[in-house]
Motif scaffolding. Structure first.
Motif, PDB file in Angstrom:
ATOM      1  N   HIS A   1     -13.923  -1.021   2.105  1.00 33.79           N
ATOM      2  CA  HIS A   1     -13.676  -1.453   0.725  1.00 33.79           C
ATOM      3  C   HIS A   1     -13.876  -2.969   0.691  1.00 33.79           C
ATOM      4  N   GLU A   2     -15.114  -3.364   0.658  1.00 31.68           N
ATOM      5  CA  GLU A   2     -15.454  -4.758   0.923  1.00 31.68           C
ATOM      6  C   GLU A   2     -15.009  -5.722  -0.163  1.00 31.68           C
ATOM      7  N   ARG A   3     -14.791  -5.236  -1.396  1.00 28.12           N
ATOM      8  CA  ARG A   3     -14.451  -6.141  -2.503  1.00 28.12           C
ATOM      9  C   ARG A   3     -13.000  -6.015  -2.959  1.00 28.12           C
ATOM     10  N   LEU A   4     -12.272  -5.115  -2.364  1.00 27.82           N
ATOM     11  CA  LEU A   4     -10.877  -4.896  -2.768  1.00 27.82           C
ATOM     12  C   LEU A   4     -10.012  -6.080  -2.344  1.00 27.82           C
ATOM     13  N   LYS A   5      -9.411  -6.756  -3.351  1.00 27.32           N
ATOM     14  CA  LYS A   5      -8.655  -7.975  -3.088  1.00 27.32           C
ATOM     15  C   LYS A   5      -7.150  -7.817  -3.320  1.00 27.32           C
ATOM     16  N   LYS A   6      -6.776  -6.966  -4.264  1.00 27.31           N
ATOM     17  CA  LYS A   6      -5.370  -6.884  -4.645  1.00 27.31           C
ATOM     18  C   LYS A   6      -4.942  -5.435  -4.716  1.00 27.31           C
ATOM     19  N   VAL A   7      -3.840  -5.087  -4.029  1.00 22.53           N
ATOM     20  CA  VAL A   7      -3.308  -3.734  -4.028  1.00 22.53           C
ATOM     21  C   VAL A   7      -1.819  -3.779  -4.321  1.00 22.53           C
ATOM     22  N   GLN A   8      -1.358  -2.925  -5.226  1.00 20.79           N
ATOM     23  CA  GLN A   8       0.065  -2.793  -5.527  1.00 20.79           C
ATOM     24  C   GLN A   8       0.446  -1.317  -5.458  1.00 20.79           C
ATOM     25  N   ILE A   9       1.525  -1.030  -4.776  1.00 19.40           N
ATOM     26  CA  ILE A   9       2.087   0.320  -4.765  1.00 19.40           C
ATOM     27  C   ILE A   9       3.527   0.196  -5.235  1.00 19.40           C
ATOM     28  N   ILE A  10       3.784   0.669  -6.440  1.00 17.80           N
ATOM     29  CA  ILE A  10       5.112   0.603  -7.045  1.00 17.80           C
ATOM     30  C   ILE A  10       5.759   1.977  -6.894  1.00 17.80           C
ATOM     31  N   GLY A  11       6.960   2.001  -6.355  1.00 23.36           N
ATOM     32  CA  GLY A  11       7.585   3.260  -6.018  1.00 23.36           C
ATOM     33  C   GLY A  11       7.213   3.690  -4.610  1.00 23.36           C
ATOM     34  N   PHE A  12       6.926   2.693  -3.773  1.00 20.22           N
ATOM     35  CA  PHE A  12       6.587   2.975  -2.374  1.00 20.22           C
ATOM     36  C   PHE A  12       7.752   3.693  -1.707  1.00 20.22           C
ATOM     37  N   CYS A  13       7.444   4.735  -0.925  1.00 19.10           N
ATOM     38  CA  CYS A  13       8.489   5.519  -0.278  1.00 19.10           C
ATOM     39  C   CYS A  13       8.130   5.748   1.187  1.00 19.10           C
ATOM     40  N   SER A  14       8.983   6.466   1.882  1.00 17.13           N
ATOM     41  CA  SER A  14       8.782   6.680   3.317  1.00 17.13           C
ATOM     42  C   SER A  14       7.954   7.917   3.622  1.00 17.13           C
ATOM     43  N   ALA A  15       7.279   8.470   2.609  1.00 19.84           N
ATOM     44  CA  ALA A  15       6.403   9.612   2.839  1.00 19.84           C
ATOM     45  C   ALA A  15       5.335   9.235   3.859  1.00 19.84           C
ATOM     46  N   LYS A  16       5.127  10.091   4.829  1.00 14.94           N
ATOM     47  CA  LYS A  16       4.173   9.800   5.893  1.00 14.94           C
ATOM     48  C   LYS A  16       2.782   9.544   5.333  1.00 14.94           C
ATOM     49  N   SER A  17       2.355  10.345   4.351  1.00 16.42           N
ATOM     50  CA  SER A  17       1.002  10.182   3.818  1.00 16.42           C
ATOM     51  C   SER A  17       0.856   8.881   3.024  1.00 16.42           C
ATOM     52  N   MET A  18       1.958   8.380   2.420  1.00 14.60           N
ATOM     53  CA  MET A  18       1.872   7.106   1.714  1.00 14.60           C
ATOM     54  C   MET A  18       1.772   5.947   2.705  1.00 14.60           C
ATOM     55  N   VAL A  19       2.499   6.026   3.796  1.00 12.39           N
ATOM     56  CA  VAL A  19       2.369   5.011   4.840  1.00 12.39           C
ATOM     57  C   VAL A  19       0.959   5.041   5.404  1.00 12.39           C
ATOM     58  N   GLU A  20       0.396   6.226   5.584  1.00 14.46           N
ATOM     59  CA  GLU A  20      -0.971   6.348   6.097  1.00 14.46           C
ATOM     60  C   GLU A  20      -1.980   5.759   5.127  1.00 14.46           C
ATOM     61  N   LEU A  21      -1.796   5.977   3.834  1.00 14.21           N
ATOM     62  CA  LEU A  21      -2.687   5.390   2.833  1.00 14.21           C
ATOM     63  C   LEU A  21      -2.646   3.868   2.912  1.00 14.21           C
ATOM     64  N   THR A  22      -1.450   3.306   3.025  1.00 11.39           N
ATOM     65  CA  THR A  22      -1.301   1.851   3.096  1.00 11.39           C
ATOM     66  C   THR A  22      -1.982   1.293   4.340  1.00 11.39           C
ATOM     67  N   CYS A  23      -1.798   1.949   5.470  1.00 13.85           N
ATOM     68  CA  CYS A  23      -2.431   1.496   6.712  1.00 13.85           C
ATOM     69  C   CYS A  23      -3.947   1.612   6.617  1.00 13.85           C
ATOM     70  N   ASP A  24      -4.428   2.672   5.958  1.00 13.08           N
ATOM     71  CA  ASP A  24      -5.868   2.840   5.791  1.00 13.08           C
ATOM     72  C   ASP A  24      -6.462   1.711   4.954  1.00 13.08           C
ATOM     73  N   ILE A  25      -5.749   1.313   3.903  1.00 14.43           N
ATOM     74  CA  ILE A  25      -6.216   0.203   3.067  1.00 14.43           C
ATOM     75  C   ILE A  25      -6.257  -1.090   3.878  1.00 14.43           C
ATOM     76  N   LEU A  26      -5.223  -1.351   4.640  1.00 17.35           N
ATOM     77  CA  LEU A  26      -5.190  -2.568   5.459  1.00 17.35           C
ATOM     78  C   LEU A  26      -6.337  -2.600   6.464  1.00 17.35           C
ATOM     79  N   LYS A  27      -6.738  -1.449   6.935  1.00 21.77           N
ATOM     80  CA  LYS A  27      -7.809  -1.390   7.926  1.00 21.77           C
ATOM     81  C   LYS A  27      -9.187  -1.565   7.295  1.00 21.77           C
ATOM     82  N   ASN A  28      -9.393  -0.984   6.107  1.00 23.48           N
ATOM     83  CA  ASN A  28     -10.731  -0.910   5.533  1.00 23.48           C
ATOM     84  C   ASN A  28     -11.005  -1.905   4.413  1.00 23.48           C
ATOM     85  N   ALA A  29      -9.974  -2.532   3.845  1.00 25.85           N
ATOM     86  CA  ALA A  29     -10.191  -3.530   2.785  1.00 25.85           C
ATOM     87  C   ALA A  29     -10.398  -4.886   3.437  1.00 25.85           C
ATOM     88  N   THR A  30     -11.631  -5.202   3.738  1.00 23.87           N
ATOM     89  CA  THR A  30     -11.935  -6.395   4.527  1.00 23.87           C
ATOM     90  C   THR A  30     -11.758  -7.696   3.746  1.00 23.87           C
TER      91      THR A  30
END
Length: 464
Positions: free
Chosen positions: A349-378
């Protein structure tokens, strides 16, 4: 000076009377009439008195706002409109209680003989409106709002067919609409809102300059044709699930020029699929996931599947995810320790600059989504994770931000969500914090200092 006092003054002062008779704003509400709740029955007599002292000309703005206590006879209302709607009038607002919806038929005749040609704003609530073929009275109309109005698709067509100046059209809770057609010759129409029209099945628009479309309700067939250049779209379903899945599979071909897209879903029963078609112009994506009938986002929904939506938006710059739930029923990231975090292969995700997750919870798949964004949003610059839905991202650093009540404690819907917010903060510390690149600003919002006291005893967090 309240409207009623102005009318009384006109009775004792000739100078004031001459001024009052051409007063351009007639706004009839309980407040402007100086009525108390116990005096609601005096509404009719007060309006009659005021209009008696007013001339038949000079009115620019006319508003009637009734509530259930104002038991106004429709014959009186017709008489008031007939007297006040004169050539030169610019704004008409008529707000009636729901019970008038089928009882009162707005008289189209008051707009004839040139009296409607100067109107640029028309707002009708809870009445019937039945314009006929050839209705040609609103050529200056730029904004039309219909709420709870009994009007068919053909009648709406008669109404707007000659509104060549129309720029904004809002249709809310009009239950007789089945098909809504917006003609090509409405060249200036730029904004269209259609909401909660339960019988509606088709929205077809050929207006060439339509740029903003908001739709909320049951799924409809959306045909844009010459309006396919819509740039800003909001779409949400009232009760039918899977608005996110619909958006990613259908909208790329229906509205290929979108720049901003907001999706509101009450429930997602299927995961967001990978698709071949792309949103080649979307820069801003907002997804709101609400509650299903069990007061929780569908437990089977995989938040990580939202990565496919990011993949379908190659020029995306900002992504906002809001999750509104009273109870988190997904598998927690603090569950089986033998199950590691999943990763998926996809484009950067080469142009992604700003991400907000409101209502973030401890769901495993939500943590995985966040980690995926951190890895791929250069190009990521900021990541906001707020564990309290509705607190507002601008108040993350404040000591009180969760909606303080009179008792001095914050209002959160359940004790379970206070506990879940603590778990979510723990998940951020354990699984996300170390993955945040130095160039990315991380904003974390947890329970505020005045939330109800709660001890969080989680063995998994003991070392954090």
């Amino acid at each position: 000076m309240p409207l009623c006092d102005s009318a009384h003054s006109a009775c004792v002062s000739r100078t004031f009377l001459r001024s009052w008779r051409c007063h351009p704003k007639l706004i009839f509400t309980e407040e402007t009439l100086g009525l108390k709740r116990t005096e609601a029955r005096d509404f009719t007599s007060r309006v009659n008195q005021i209009l008696k002292n007013h001339s038949d000309t000079g009115v620019k703005i006319l508003e009637f706002v009734f509530d259930d206590r104002n038991n106004v006879n429709t014959c009186h209302l017709n008489s008031w409109l007939q007297k006040a709607v004169t050539p030169g009038i610019e704004k008409i607002t008529l707000f009636l209680p729901w019970r008038y919806r089928e009882e009162y038929n707005f008289p189209c005749s008051i707009l004839l003989d040139g009296r409607g040609n100067s109107i640029w704003y028309l707002d009708l609530t809870n009445c019937a409106f039945h314009p006929m073929v050839g209705f040609d009275c609103l050529r200056s109309l730029t904004k039309l709002r219909l709420y709870g109005v009994c009007i068919t698709g053909d009648e709406l067509g008669h109404l707007i067919s000659n509104c060549f100046a129309l720029e904004e059209l809002q249709v809310w809770c009009c239950m007789e609409l089945i098909c809504s057609t917006i003609p090509f010759w409405l060249q200036r129409l730029s904004c269209l809102t259609v909401s909660e029209c339960d019988m509606l099945r088709v929205i077809e628009s050929t207006a060439p300059n339509l740029t903003t479309l908001d739709f909320f309700g049951e799924p409809v067939q959306l045909v844009l044709r010459e309006s396919s250049k819509v740039k800003h779209l909001k779409v949400g379903y009232s009760y039918t699930p899977n608005a996110v899945s619909y958006a990613i599979t259908k909208l790329p071909s229906i509205a290929p020029h979108l720049k901003t897209l907001a999706i509101y879903s009450s429930s997602e029963t299927v995961n967001t699929p990978m698709v071949a078609d792309k949103f080649l112009a979307i820069k801003h994506l907002n997804i709101h996931l609400g509650e299903d009938y069990d007061d929780a986002v569908t437990p089977t929904y995989d938040y990580l599947s939202l990565a496919s939506f990011l993949d379908a938006c190659p020029v995306l710059e900002s992504f906002n995810l809001s999750v509104d739930q009273s109870d988190m029923q997904h598998d927690s990231v603090f569950g089986d320790p033998s199950l590691g975090l999943r990763q998926i292969l996809q484009h950067k995700h080469e142009r992604l600059k700003k991400v907000q997750i409101i209502g973030f919870c401890s769901a495993k798949s939500m943590v995985e989504l966040t980690c995926d964004i951190l890895k791929n949003a250069t190009s990521l610059e900021s990541l906001t994770l707020d564990c309290i839905y509705g607190a507002g991202t601008g108040a993350i650093s404040d000591s009180v931000r969760c909606g303080p009540s009179r008792s001095g404690k914050c209002w959160i819907r359940s004790q379970a969500m206070i506990l879940e917010a603590h778990k979510a903060v723990g998940a951020i510390k354990r699984y996300i914090l170390e993955r945040v690149p130095p160039a990315v600003k991380l904003n974390v919002g947890g329970p505020c200092s005045q939330c109800q006291a709660m001890d969080v005893m989680l063995p998994q967090l003991s070392s954090v």
